[in-house]
Design a protein around this motif. Structure first.
Motif, mmCIF file in Angstrom:
data_model
loop_
_atom_site.group_PDB
_atom_site.id
_atom_site.type_symbol
_atom_site.label_atom_id
_atom_site.label_comp_id
_atom_site.label_asym_id
_atom_site.label_seq_id
_atom_site.Cartn_x
_atom_site.Cartn_y
_atom_site.Cartn_z
ATOM 1 N N PHE A 1 59.745 29.045 22.758
ATOM 2 C CA PHE A 1 59.620 28.676 24.174
ATOM 3 C C PHE A 1 60.021 29.835 25.091
ATOM 4 N N ALA A 2 61.007 30.613 24.661
ATOM 5 C CA ALA A 2 61.392 31.787 25.454
ATOM 6 C C ALA A 2 60.230 32.788 25.474
ATOM 7 N N TRP A 3 59.531 32.901 24.348
ATOM 8 C CA TRP A 3 58.380 33.806 24.276
ATOM 9 C C TRP A 3 57.281 33.332 25.240
ATOM 10 N N LEU A 4 57.090 32.018 25.318
ATOM 11 C CA LEU A 4 56.089 31.478 26.245
ATOM 12 C C LEU A 4 56.467 31.812 27.691
ATOM 13 N N ALA A 5 57.776 31.807 27.958
ATOM 14 C CA ALA A 5 58.229 32.143 29.318
ATOM 15 C C ALA A 5 57.965 33.614 29.617
ATOM 16 N N PHE A 6 57.903 34.414 28.585
ATOM 17 C CA PHE A 6 57.611 35.846 28.740
ATOM 18 C C PHE A 6 56.108 36.056 28.957
ATOM 19 N N VAL A 7 55.288 35.240 28.271
ATOM 20 C CA VAL A 7 53.832 35.369 28.374
ATOM 21 C C VAL A 7 53.358 35.104 29.820
ATOM 22 N N GLY A 8 53.998 34.182 30.522
ATOM 23 C CA GLY A 8 53.595 33.878 31.906
ATOM 24 C C GLY A 8 53.650 35.101 32.813
ATOM 25 N N PRO A 9 54.841 35.693 32.991
ATOM 26 C CA PRO A 9 54.957 36.857 33.880
ATOM 27 C C PRO A 9 54.103 38.053 33.460
ATOM 28 N N VAL A 10 53.788 38.176 32.163
ATOM 29 C CA VAL A 10 52.895 39.254 31.714
ATOM 30 C C VAL A 10 51.573 39.156 32.500
ATOM 31 N N HIS A 11 51.155 37.937 32.751
ATOM 32 C CA HIS A 11 49.909 37.703 33.483
ATOM 33 C C HIS A 11 50.040 37.976 34.981
ATOM 34 N N VAL A 12 51.233 37.696 35.516
ATOM 35 C CA VAL A 12 51.465 37.973 36.944
ATOM 36 C C VAL A 12 51.206 39.458 37.204
ATOM 37 N N VAL A 13 51.664 40.287 36.280
ATOM 38 C CA VAL A 13 51.503 41.741 36.410
ATOM 39 C C VAL A 13 50.025 42.111 36.561
ATOM 40 N N ARG A 14 49.154 41.352 35.888
ATOM 41 C CA ARG A 14 47.723 41.678 35.901
ATOM 42 C C ARG A 14 46.935 40.914 36.971
ATOM 43 N N GLY A 15 47.621 40.166 37.788
ATOM 44 C CA GLY A 15 46.935 39.446 38.861
ATOM 45 C C GLY A 15 46.241 38.171 38.395
ATOM 46 N N VAL A 16 46.649 37.650 37.234
ATOM 47 C CA VAL A 16 46.085 36.369 36.766
ATOM 48 C C VAL A 16 46.811 35.259 37.539
ATOM 49 N N THR A 17 46.051 34.345 38.124
ATOM 50 C CA THR A 17 46.665 33.305 38.963
ATOM 51 C C THR A 17 47.034 32.067 38.131
ATOM 52 N N ASN A 18 47.885 31.223 38.700
ATOM 53 C CA ASN A 18 48.216 29.966 38.023
ATOM 54 C C ASN A 18 46.968 29.109 37.773
ATOM 55 N N PRO A 19 46.050 28.988 38.760
ATOM 56 C CA PRO A 19 44.841 28.212 38.463
ATOM 57 C C PRO A 19 44.066 28.751 37.257
ATOM 58 N N MET A 20 44.000 30.057 37.108
ATOM 59 C CA MET A 20 43.306 30.626 35.935
ATOM 60 C C MET A 20 44.016 30.228 34.646
ATOM 61 N N MET A 21 45.342 30.314 34.675
ATOM 62 C CA MET A 21 46.121 29.977 33.473
ATOM 63 C C MET A 21 45.974 28.493 33.123
ATOM 64 N N LEU A 22 46.134 27.632 34.138
ATOM 65 C CA LEU A 22 46.088 26.182 33.880
ATOM 66 C C LEU A 22 44.692 25.768 33.421
ATOM 67 N N ALA A 23 43.676 26.415 33.982
ATOM 68 C CA ALA A 23 42.300 26.101 33.575
ATOM 69 C C ALA A 23 42.115 26.363 32.079
ATOM 70 N N MET A 24 42.691 27.466 31.582
ATOM 71 C CA MET A 24 42.487 27.796 30.174
ATOM 72 C C MET A 24 43.343 26.931 29.247
ATOM 73 N N LEU A 25 44.406 26.367 29.785
ATOM 74 C CA LEU A 25 45.161 25.388 28.985
ATOM 75 C C LEU A 25 44.291 24.140 28.804
ATOM 76 N N GLY A 26 43.534 23.812 29.840
ATOM 77 C CA GLY A 26 42.580 22.696 29.742
ATOM 78 C C GLY A 26 41.517 22.998 28.695
ATOM 79 N N TYR A 27 41.048 24.228 28.692
ATOM 80 C CA TYR A 27 40.057 24.637 27.661
ATOM 81 C C TYR A 27 40.636 24.406 26.265
ATOM 82 N N MET A 28 41.908 24.780 26.087
ATOM 83 C CA MET A 28 42.552 24.661 24.769
ATOM 84 C C MET A 28 42.540 23.201 24.288
ATOM 85 N N VAL A 29 42.900 22.281 25.181
ATOM 86 C CA VAL A 29 42.946 20.862 24.797
ATOM 87 C C VAL A 29 41.536 20.352 24.462
#
Ligand code: HEM
Length: 200
Positions: free
Chosen positions: A98-126
């Motif tokens: 879970f700590a690693w997952l918390a690290f994966v989030g900010p890695v995306h902030v650095v690249r300009g990936v938005t929360n909507p982009m992230m949440l959309a792909m979690l939907g894809y996963m399900v």
């Protein structure tokens, strides 16, 4: 792949724990879900390539998400997503996970990936898991496990995103996190006065 303690700008373990604490337990990814994943690891891993390909085909076909990537980056991204999927399926689903997952989030902030982009792909996963596990005895349990995983990841990612912003405000403009929170709350109350509790 895992967070490097010496370079931590955020306490990833604390981010994960706070996000998990905010979630009602029934909605969180838990030990039973981990068991279901591990029990079905073979079939889930057999569709790993399809998961990764579908994920990036989608992101590269959409201009807003395509713009995040640099030329020639796709192969490297596919490798990290594949490793992510394997870790999700095989575990161990411990505090470090879970700590690693918390690290994966900010890695995306650095690249300009938005929360909507992230949440959309979690939907894809399900949806991907729903489609690929149809007919299995554990189908329902797998979809429920991935739904809770998506909710948990979404909570950790969005919380990590918020923390990264607060850190930036503190570091760059010297606004302490508690002050930023109070200002956000006051500003929201000013903008949406009629929507606060008990006022209809
Ligand atoms: C379900 C959502 C997602 C998951 C689980 C995920 C997972 C990951 C993982 C595990 C890494 C490697 C982190 C590391 O160890 O350094 C990564 C990196 C990356 N991801 Fe994602 N990702 C997601 C969504 C997205 C989206 C929507 C985009 C773009 C639109 C994206 C773009 C990237 C980029 C550009 C990197 C490289 C970051 C860097 O090191 O510069 N990801 N992702």
């Amino acid at each position: 792949m895992s967070p490097e303690p010496t370079h931590q700008a955020l306490d990833f373990d604390a981010v994960a724990k706070k996000a998990l604490a905010d979630m009602p337990p029934e909605t969180r990814f838990g030990p039973k879900d981990a068991e279901v994943l591990e029990r079905n690891a073979e079939v889930l891993l057999s569709v790993r390539e399809a998961f990764v390909k579908g994920f990036y085909d989608m992101l590269f076909a959409h201009p807003e998400t395509r713009a995040v990537f640099e030329e020639g980056e796709r192969a490297e991204r596919e490798k990290t997503l594949s490793a992510f999927y394997e870790r999700v399926v095989k575990g161990p689903h411990d505090d470090e996970f879970f700590a690693w997952l918390a690290f994966v989030g900010p890695v995306h902030v650095v690249r300009g990936v938005t929360n909507p982009m992230m949440l959309a792909m979690l939907g894809y996963m399900v949806e991907f898991v729903r489609e690929k596990t149809q007919g299995l005895a554990d189908h329902e349990a797998l979809v429920a496990a991935f739904t809770r995983l998506a909710a948990t990841l979404g909570a950790i990612i969005t919380y990590g995103y918020e923390m990264a912003w607060k850190k930036a405000l503190e570091h760059v403009v010297g606004i302490p996190p508690a002050l930023a929170e109070r200002a956000a709350h006051e500003e929201a109350t000013r903008l949406f006065p009629l929507r606060s509790h008990g006022r209809g």
